[in-house]
Write a protein that holds these residues in place. Structure first.
Motif, mmCIF file in Angstrom:
data_model
loop_
_atom_site.group_PDB
_atom_site.id
_atom_site.type_symbol
_atom_site.label_atom_id
_atom_site.label_comp_id
_atom_site.label_asym_id
_atom_site.label_seq_id
_atom_site.Cartn_x
_atom_site.Cartn_y
_atom_site.Cartn_z
ATOM 1 N N ALA A 129 54.592 -10.415 39.577
ATOM 2 C CA ALA A 129 54.255 -10.511 38.159
ATOM 3 C C ALA A 129 52.865 -11.106 37.981
ATOM 4 O O ALA A 129 52.284 -11.667 38.915
ATOM 5 N N ALA A 130 52.332 -10.975 36.781
ATOM 6 C CA ALA A 130 51.004 -11.536 36.495
ATOM 7 C C ALA A 130 50.784 -11.633 34.997
ATOM 8 O O ALA A 130 51.411 -10.919 34.209
ATOM 9 N N ASP A 131 49.875 -12.515 34.635
ATOM 10 C CA ASP A 131 49.419 -12.604 33.249
ATOM 11 C C ASP A 131 48.337 -11.553 33.023
ATOM 12 O O ASP A 131 47.137 -11.836 33.111
ATOM 13 N N VAL A 132 48.748 -10.344 32.753
ATOM 14 C CA VAL A 132 47.812 -9.273 32.392
ATOM 15 C C VAL A 132 47.845 -9.211 30.867
ATOM 16 O O VAL A 132 48.632 -8.486 30.268
ATOM 17 N N ILE A 133 47.000 -9.996 30.231
ATOM 18 C CA ILE A 133 47.123 -10.237 28.799
ATOM 19 C C ILE A 133 46.269 -9.270 27.989
ATOM 20 O O ILE A 133 46.776 -8.594 27.079
ATOM 21 N N HIS A 134 44.976 -9.204 28.279
ATOM 22 C CA HIS A 134 44.126 -8.233 27.568
ATOM 23 C C HIS A 134 43.207 -7.535 28.573
ATOM 24 O O HIS A 134 42.006 -7.390 28.360
ATOM 25 N N GLY A 135 43.834 -7.096 29.649
ATOM 26 C CA GLY A 135 43.119 -6.379 30.684
ATOM 27 C C GLY A 135 43.374 -6.975 32.047
ATOM 28 O O GLY A 135 43.835 -8.127 32.182
ATOM 29 N N HIS A 136 43.089 -6.192 33.069
ATOM 30 C CA HIS A 136 43.256 -6.654 34.443
ATOM 31 C C HIS A 136 41.876 -6.878 35.059
ATOM 32 O O HIS A 136 41.350 -7.981 35.000
ATOM 33 N N ARG A 137 41.254 -5.851 35.606
ATOM 34 C CA ARG A 137 39.860 -5.963 36.054
ATOM 35 C C ARG A 137 38.912 -5.575 34.921
ATOM 36 O O ARG A 137 37.883 -6.210 34.711
ATOM 37 N N THR A 138 39.265 -4.507 34.223
ATOM 38 C CA THR A 138 38.539 -4.161 32.997
ATOM 39 C C THR A 138 39.138 -4.986 31.872
ATOM 40 O O THR A 138 40.356 -4.944 31.649
ATOM 41 N N ILE A 139 38.315 -5.740 31.160
ATOM 42 C CA ILE A 139 38.824 -6.657 30.147
ATOM 43 C C ILE A 139 38.540 -6.101 28.748
ATOM 44 O O ILE A 139 37.412 -5.720 28.431
ATOM 45 N N PHE A 140 39.576 -6.075 27.951
ATOM 46 C CA PHE A 140 39.505 -5.597 26.571
ATOM 47 C C PHE A 140 39.457 -6.795 25.620
ATOM 48 O O PHE A 140 39.608 -7.941 26.046
ATOM 49 N N PRO A 141 39.237 -6.568 24.334
ATOM 50 C CA PRO A 141 39.206 -7.700 23.403
ATOM 51 C C PRO A 141 40.510 -8.496 23.429
ATOM 52 O O PRO A 141 41.587 -7.949 23.702
ATOM 53 N N VAL A 142 40.417 -9.778 23.127
ATOM 54 C CA VAL A 142 41.625 -10.592 23.007
ATOM 55 C C VAL A 142 42.545 -9.974 21.958
ATOM 56 O O VAL A 142 42.114 -9.208 21.095
ATOM 57 N N GLY A 143 43.823 -10.324 22.028
ATOM 58 C CA GLY A 143 44.820 -9.668 21.187
ATOM 59 C C GLY A 143 44.503 -9.684 19.714
ATOM 60 O O GLY A 143 44.618 -8.652 19.025
ATOM 61 N N VAL A 144 44.100 -10.845 19.185
ATOM 62 C CA VAL A 144 43.832 -10.922 17.751
ATOM 63 C C VAL A 144 42.607 -10.088 17.394
ATOM 64 O O VAL A 144 42.529 -9.519 16.299
ATOM 65 N N GLY A 145 41.650 -9.972 18.312
ATOM 66 C CA GLY A 145 40.496 -9.122 18.075
ATOM 67 C C GLY A 145 40.879 -7.663 18.039
ATOM 68 O O GLY A 145 40.469 -6.914 17.154
ATOM 69 N N GLU A 146 41.677 -7.237 19.004
ATOM 70 C CA GLU A 146 42.109 -5.843 19.035
ATOM 71 C C GLU A 146 42.953 -5.507 17.816
ATOM 72 O O GLU A 146 42.892 -4.389 17.293
ATOM 73 N N ALA A 147 43.750 -6.470 17.325
ATOM 74 C CA ALA A 147 44.534 -6.242 16.111
ATOM 75 C C ALA A 147 43.628 -5.983 14.919
ATOM 76 O O ALA A 147 44.026 -5.320 13.956
ATOM 77 N N ALA A 148 42.389 -6.504 14.971
ATOM 78 C CA ALA A 148 41.438 -6.269 13.880
ATOM 79 C C ALA A 148 41.062 -4.799 13.771
ATOM 80 O O ALA A 148 40.543 -4.366 12.736
ATOM 81 N N SER A 149 41.336 -4.019 14.801
ATOM 82 C CA SER A 149 41.083 -2.581 14.718
ATOM 83 C C SER A 149 42.026 -1.903 13.742
ATOM 84 O O SER A 149 41.732 -0.811 13.254
#
Length: 765
Positions: A129-149
């Motif tokens: 298991a792992a904390d893959v929260i907003h990307g693994h090696r490629t990092i996407f915006p944090v959750g609240v930022g992505e929700a702004a989409s």
């Protein structure tokens, strides 16, 4: 120090482990066909359970941090001694572990799995298991930022890529998505979720689950998703991490529980219990929450894992007497798997032998865990996701980087643009000032275990690339995050005076947001504020570029700047995406998923608040009405707010009928027109207000939204359909009901805007 290289011999041993597995009794049991559990039938899992000792059963319910951590996990969970990893391998071989989390990729997983598959008695595969929260090696915006989409399909796509990369490195299971409603911006974990609104939270929860889990959990590019933190972690008192929560059951059901339920309905395989208590009972020991609601009412069939040492923490909280008591309480409440504390491995066998925990209940929890391992294909092939070449081949592919840029573009919210300062001309003389100009720091954001800030495109690089061969860019840090720099302000002022426009990059560091990063004062730190005031005195136009993981109370020169972009932590393509918006290559389309207050002291603040009996009418504060001494009870920038480079005008509201039948539906529409000279993407939001009810209702509640692309001069009609179910609330008996009566309705660009407004009546049955 343990060698972190995989030799040719090790790889060959991995192959030998596969052969050993194929000939093992567990393989024979679990390669029977089944429709409900992948290749493993319930009967074959039961055969395995019958052969297990109590200690081995407790081991299947015990998850530990990897002693050989990956990336930042090494700092988060360092080995206690040089022999930590070899000792952990021996624990796994002896059946004391179900798996580990946040390990060092395929290399670590290969060593552990081959040892278990070749040497353990039961040969039950480990899960990684792992904390893959907003990307693994490629990092996407944090959750609240992505929700702004306001684009759930975007969240599904980024979760899909994160799963593709993570599964390629030996990971089977992610501790995401976090779906806690966040209505107090002092809480640091706001950055991880989808903000303050229930509907937005529900839709994004489902989208992320679908993205992580893909078409089939058995595919080697899919992960088990985890809905967390169950439940109501975002309502912690004072926004203080790990603090108690005290809510009415009505508010719990109407607001906080719904995103968890949406994620489970989308198929989430696991649930993580939360650190907080609710009304005096810790979540890890709450039978009503974990068993009666989650399993009984909602029919959840997966397994529940505690958060990091959460079960053991009931001791300090005063709910359990000791580690043995904590294990008993948590397990009987319904928590199947213990993370990191080790209390299940240490005490479950003894609790069963002493008659305090039924062995049949232990068997049921083990059954759930083994069913999950079967679902992700581990009984078919324990090395399904462990491939050293695949790990490298899947990392940061061009399509992933392109998606990172798109998601970052769509996450940026332009909250202010006086005089159409933006978009900028690429031929302008630009002074880029502020602590967020530093390369290799504070770009990806909190909760990134495997990503590297050094690989992320920083702000100077993105802007320089955008103006290359046209304008000029000077870069001056000006101040630190929390501390002034010697001569920093003087250098920044000098740079500003030579420029046509200042880009002021300020905000929070990665360490100011995320877990355990609660703040009493959600403003820009004084050192940065002082820098902003000095630069503003030059009289040059300023574009503020905020980097943040929560809503902020803006002050002085930052608040008064003619243009403000909320850019969150955008990840791998931060600099490119921000430049794309600044120079108009892409128009801003994000909207705030959280309300920006006027003052820190307004927290908790959220748009769907109650009116009270003494609501302050529109206009200035009135005596003995609901307001603070310093400000009204409203937001500086409300939920749903965001500007475009177009000029979108809302027409009048049209209703299919002013009187909606009890079993009928109501169509609500308006026309949006772009009267600007640039294309625009508008987010039209549908809000309702129940005027009179047996339980007082919020001033507004969003029920739906639509993203609409408008060319210059173009008009489009947006339509929403309401049914009686959309008008329901949790009544006096804590059951969902609707009541006939009058409702206000808006199609508007934010929770405080009028937009197109009307009213209708829900007729009695």
């Amino acid at each position: 120090m343990l060698s972190q290289k995989i030799s040719r011999r090790a790889a060959m041993l991995g192959g030998g482990a596969i052969l050993a597995w194929s000939a093992s009794p567990a393989s024979a049991f679990l390669q029977k066909a089944a429709a409900t559990m992948g290749r493993a039938t319930r009967a074959s899992i039961d055969e395995l359970i019958k052969r297990m000792t109590l200690e081995e059963k407790a081991g299947q319910l015990t998850l530990m941090a990897s002693a050989w951590g990956g990336g930042i996990a090494t700092a988060l969970n360092p080995p206690t001694e040089n022999q930590g990893f070899p000792k952990q391998i021996e624990d796994a071989v002896q059946g004391k572990l179900t798996g580990v989390f946040n390990g060092n990729g395929a290399a670590m997983a290969l060593q552990m799995q081959r040892a278990v598959m070749s040497r353990s008695r039961m040969k039950i595969p480990l899960i990684f298991a792992a904390d893959v929260i907003h990307g693994h090696r490629t990092i996407f915006p944090v959750g609240v930022g992505e929700a702004a989409s306001f684009e759930p399909s975007l969240a599904e796509r980024t979760a899909r890529v994160a799963a593709f990369e993570a599964a390629g490195s030996g990971i089977d299971w992610t501790f995401a998505p976090m779906v806690d409603i966040s209505r107090d911006q002092r809480w640091g974990r706001t950055m991880e979720g989808s903000g303050e609104d229930v509907i937005l939270g529900m839709i994004f929860a489902a989208a992320r689950v679908k993205g992580f889990q893909g078409r089939s959990l058995a595919d080697d590019d899919c992960l088990l998703a985890t809905i967390k933190h169950f439940a109501a972690y975002g309502a912690a008192e004072s926004g203080l991490d790990y603090n108690p929560v005290d809510l009415s059951e009505r508010t719990l059901r109407e607001v906080y529980l719904r995103p968890y339920k949406a994620g489970i309905d989308a198929g989430a395989a696991t649930v993580m219990s939360s650190f907080n208590e609710i009304s005096g009972i810790p979540a890890n020991g709450n039978h009503w929450l974990q068993t009666e609601v989650l399993r009984g009412e909602w029919g959840f069939k997966g397994f529940i894992v505690s958060d990091y040492t959460g079960d053991e923490e009931m001791i300090v909280a005063g709910y359990a007497a000791d580690r043995r008591d904590a294990a008993r309480i948590a397990f009987l409440a319904g928590v199947d798997m213990s993370m990191q504390s080790g209390v299940y491995a240490e005490h479950l066998p003894g609790l069963v032998r002493d008659g305090l925990v039924p062995e049949a209940k232990v068997d049921e929890s083990v059954r759930r865990v083994l069913a999950a391992k079967s679902a992700v294909g581990l009984f078919d092939d324990p090395f399904r996701r462990i491939d050293l070449q695949r790990e490298k081949a899947r990392s940061r592919l061009p399509n992933a980087i392109a998606l990172a840029r798109e998601s970052a573009q769509k996450s940026i919210v332009m909250v202010k643009n006086e005089g159409n300062l933006l978009p900028l001309s690429p031929s302008a003389k630009i002074a880029l000032i502020g602590p967020m100009v530093r390369s290799g720091a504070d770009i990806n954001g909190p909760w990134v275990v495997y990503g590297d800030n050094a690989q992320a495109v920083d702000l100077p690089a993105g802007i320089r690339e955008a103006v290359k061969g046209k304008g000029s860019v000077t870069v001056t840090q000006g101040s630190g995050i929390d501390q002034p720099l010697n001569g920093g302000i003087a250098a920044a002022v000098a740079a500003a005076r030579k420029a046509d426009v200042v880009l002021l990059a300020v905000g929070e560091s990665e360490r100011m947001s995320g877990e355990a990063q609660s703040r009493t004062d959600i403003t820009i730190p004084p050192a940065q504020q002082e820098l902003a005031e000095a630069v503003a005195r030059t009289g040059k136009p300023i574009v503020v570029i905020l980097r943040n993981g929560r809503a902020l109370a803006l002050k002085g020169a930052i608040k008064n700047a003619p243009a403000i972009l909320v850019t969150w932590f955008l990840g791998s393509e931060s600099g490119h995406a921000t430049a794309d918006i600044l120079f108009g290559k892409v128009g801003p389309s994000g909207r705030l998923p959280i309300s920006f207050p006027h003052e820190s002291g307004q927290q908790p603040y959220y748009y769907a608040h109650k009116a009270t009996g003494r609501a302050n009418p529109p206009g200035p504060p009135q005596e003995y009405k609901t307001h603070f001494r310093e400000t009204l009870n409203e937001a500086l920038y409300p939920f749903g707010h965001g500007l475009t480079y177009g000029v979108v005008v809302y027409g009048s509201l049209a209703l299919s009928t002013p009187r909606m039948g009890w079993d009928d539906k109501l169509t609500i529409s308006t026309t949006l027109t772009n009267r600007g000279k640039r294309a625009a993407t508008e987010v039209a939001q549908l809000y309702i207000h129940d005027r009179v009810a047996s339980i007082t209702r919020p001033v507004r509640e969003m029920r739906a939204f639509q993203k609409v692309d408008l060319a210059p001069g173009e008009s489009k009609t947006v339509r929403f359909v309401l049914s009686r179910r959309d008008l329901e609330f949790v009544g006096v008996n804590n059951r969902w009901i609707a009541e006939p009566g009058a409702f206000d309705v808006w199609i508007a660009p934010s929770a405080q805007a009028e937009g197109a407004r009307g009213s209708f009546v829900l007729a009695a049955a």
